[in-house]
Design a protein around this motif. Sequence first.
Motif, PDB file in Angstrom:
ATOM      1  N   ILE A 329       0.821  -1.212   0.000  1.00 63.56           N
ATOM      2  CA  ILE A 329       0.000   0.000   0.000  1.00 63.56           C
ATOM      3  C   ILE A 329       0.855   1.262   0.000  1.00 63.56           C
ATOM      4  O   ILE A 329       0.588   2.206  -0.728  1.00 63.56           O
ATOM      5  N   VAL A 330       1.908   1.282   0.832  1.00 58.03           N
ATOM      6  CA  VAL A 330       2.662   2.519   1.047  1.00 58.03           C
ATOM      7  C   VAL A 330       3.921   2.608   0.178  1.00 58.03           C
ATOM      8  O   VAL A 330       4.340   3.694  -0.192  1.00 58.03           O
ATOM      9  N   ASP A 331       4.525   1.448  -0.139  1.00 54.48           N
ATOM     10  CA  ASP A 331       5.772   1.420  -0.893  1.00 54.48           C
ATOM     11  C   ASP A 331       6.869   2.247  -0.225  1.00 54.48           C
ATOM     12  O   ASP A 331       7.390   3.194  -0.824  1.00 54.48           O
ATOM     13  N   PRO A 332       7.212   1.929   1.026  1.00 51.91           N
ATOM     14  CA  PRO A 332       8.216   2.718   1.752  1.00 51.91           C
ATOM     15  C   PRO A 332       9.637   2.370   1.327  1.00 51.91           C
ATOM     16  O   PRO A 332       9.885   1.300   0.771  1.00 51.91           O
ATOM     17  N   GLU A 333      10.577   3.293   1.627  1.00 55.16           N
ATOM     18  CA  GLU A 333      11.994   3.003   1.387  1.00 55.16           C
ATOM     19  C   GLU A 333      12.578   2.221   2.553  1.00 55.16           C
ATOM     20  O   GLU A 333      13.561   1.509   2.410  1.00 55.16           O
ATOM     21  N   MET A 334      11.977   2.429   3.722  1.00 53.06           N
ATOM     22  CA  MET A 334      12.527   1.801   4.918  1.00 53.06           C
ATOM     23  C   MET A 334      11.428   1.539   5.936  1.00 53.06           C
ATOM     24  O   MET A 334      10.453   2.273   5.990  1.00 53.06           O
ATOM     25  N   ILE A 335      11.618   0.465   6.708  1.00 51.66           N
ATOM     26  CA  ILE A 335      10.741   0.197   7.847  1.00 51.66           C
ATOM     27  C   ILE A 335      11.620   0.062   9.080  1.00 51.66           C
ATOM     28  O   ILE A 335      12.619  -0.668   9.060  1.00 51.66           O
ATOM     29  N   THR A 336      11.280   0.804  10.131  1.00 45.09           N
ATOM     30  CA  THR A 336      11.988   0.602  11.397  1.00 45.09           C
ATOM     31  C   THR A 336      11.020  -0.016  12.392  1.00 45.09           C
ATOM     32  O   THR A 336       9.818   0.187  12.319  1.00 45.09           O
ATOM     33  N   LEU A 337      11.573  -0.797  13.306  1.00 43.18           N
ATOM     34  CA  LEU A 337      10.776  -1.480  14.319  1.00 43.18           C
ATOM     35  C   LEU A 337      11.157  -0.941  15.691  1.00 43.18           C
ATOM     36  O   LEU A 337      12.344  -0.750  15.982  1.00 43.18           O
ATOM     37  N   THR A 338      10.153  -0.692  16.519  1.00 40.42           N
ATOM     38  CA  THR A 338      10.433  -0.198  17.862  1.00 40.42           C
ATOM     39  C   THR A 338       9.430  -0.793  18.846  1.00 40.42           C
ATOM     40  O   THR A 338       8.529  -1.527  18.455  1.00 40.42           O
ATOM     41  N   GLY A 339       9.609  -0.473  20.124  1.00 42.54           N
ATOM     42  CA  GLY A 339       8.718  -0.997  21.166  1.00 42.54           C
ATOM     43  C   GLY A 339       9.386  -2.141  21.912  1.00 42.54           C
ATOM     44  O   GLY A 339      10.352  -2.741  21.447  1.00 42.54           O
ATOM     45  N   TRP A 340       8.867  -2.456  23.097  1.00 37.38           N
ATOM     46  CA  TRP A 340       9.600  -3.385  23.980  1.00 37.38           C
ATOM     47  C   TRP A 340       9.666  -4.809  23.462  1.00 37.38           C
ATOM     48  O   TRP A 340      10.598  -5.535  23.779  1.00 37.38           O
ATOM     49  N   THR A 341       8.725  -5.224  22.633  1.00 34.91           N
ATOM     50  CA  THR A 341       8.852  -6.560  22.033  1.00 34.91           C
ATOM     51  C   THR A 341      10.089  -6.620  21.128  1.00 34.91           C
ATOM     52  O   THR A 341      10.846  -7.598  21.130  1.00 34.91           O
TER      53      THR A 341
END
Length: 408
Positions: A329-341
């Motif tokens: 849907i978004v076609d991003p250049e990058m995905i970052t992951l965050t949060g305690w998991t």
Amino acid sequence: MAVTRRTSRDIRSESRLDVMHALLSAGAASRGELARATGLSTATVATVVSDLLSGGIVTEAGLTNGRVGRPTTTLRLNGDRGRIVGIDVAETYIRAVVFDAALDELASAEVAVDEHHGEADYVVARLARALEDALERAGAARDDVLGVGVSLPGGTQRPAEVSVVVPNAAWRHLDRLRERIGLPVVVDNPLKAIATAELWSGEGRRHSSMITLNLGTGVGAGIVLEGAILRGARNFAGEWGHSLLALDGRRCRCGRAGCVEAYVGAAGIQRTLAGIAPEHPLASEPMQREFIGALASALARPSPDPAVTETLERTARYLGAAIADLVAIVDPEMITLTGWTVWALGDHLVPAVRRRVVEEAPGDAAAELAIEVSTVRGNPVATGIATIALERFLGDMGLLTSRVPTAL
Ligand SMILES: [Zn+2]
């Protein structure tokens, strides 16, 4: 495509943001270094720096001797300009973090919240307590506070069916919240906060389109689209945790069945383990954070037990499929992951998720996609919401055109 009119005021505002971001990542820099880092002309940098110096936002850090000729003045963000507070209102705690005006963390305080005790007065009182405690620890007077950002989870839950009513109650009583705090307050939701944190303190400035995913009790996406945070008509954009992963799938706490959160939220991961090995000791761990921590320890053992390994593989598969939808849907250049998991499981989870996303995304849509743990330090919700408060302050000073809806 609608044409967005960019006034010269907007462009000047963007240039100021560019310079502030460059100073935030470099710590200190000369005008020449700022021009190189931002791609702005030296004349524009000179004008912008002069605006920021006269507003007290930037200060001269000293002189350095260049390789040639006369010494140059280095500049930095002026932390002493005042204090900014970011408050993360979560389901089971409220955390207030005090920053200086250069977004360096000074002190924080956390109060527990009883999730079954959701009246607005209770939440507002607990929030005020966290704020006062944090200000005291930072040695900050109320007069020094330039702004307070409050992150409240947004209202996708249907009130009749939720156990989590804290945020909804507080959203309906923002006037009471503002009155009790008695300082300039901006309220937004955590997905907009993590996206803002990524834009100012993480990878966001280097990419025009990116997504940051928060994985904890709930899960959601902060989406930056062509340089701006995607908010949607009611500021609820990014509630990816309540998009559909499985038709007629697991019951979600929002009342629907098959949501992404029911599979990759902390409780969802535990349900996956319970499905694989119902008698596994970790399947009955009552506290979510303890469960995720124990899962991480189990995975770090030289030969982890097969139920634990299988839980991680399935979680990566669910996450990979759900992320692949976002990519489509978004076609991003990058995905970052965050949060305690992610902080607990990232070393094991991220490589497996990367493989799955590449497999699941349409065609080679994810072939070049970077998927990394976010570089934003500390509590990204508190950092992001404090940054939104700083943006609001700069907007009120006439230095930035506001990006935050004025209703918030
Ligand atoms: Zn749901």
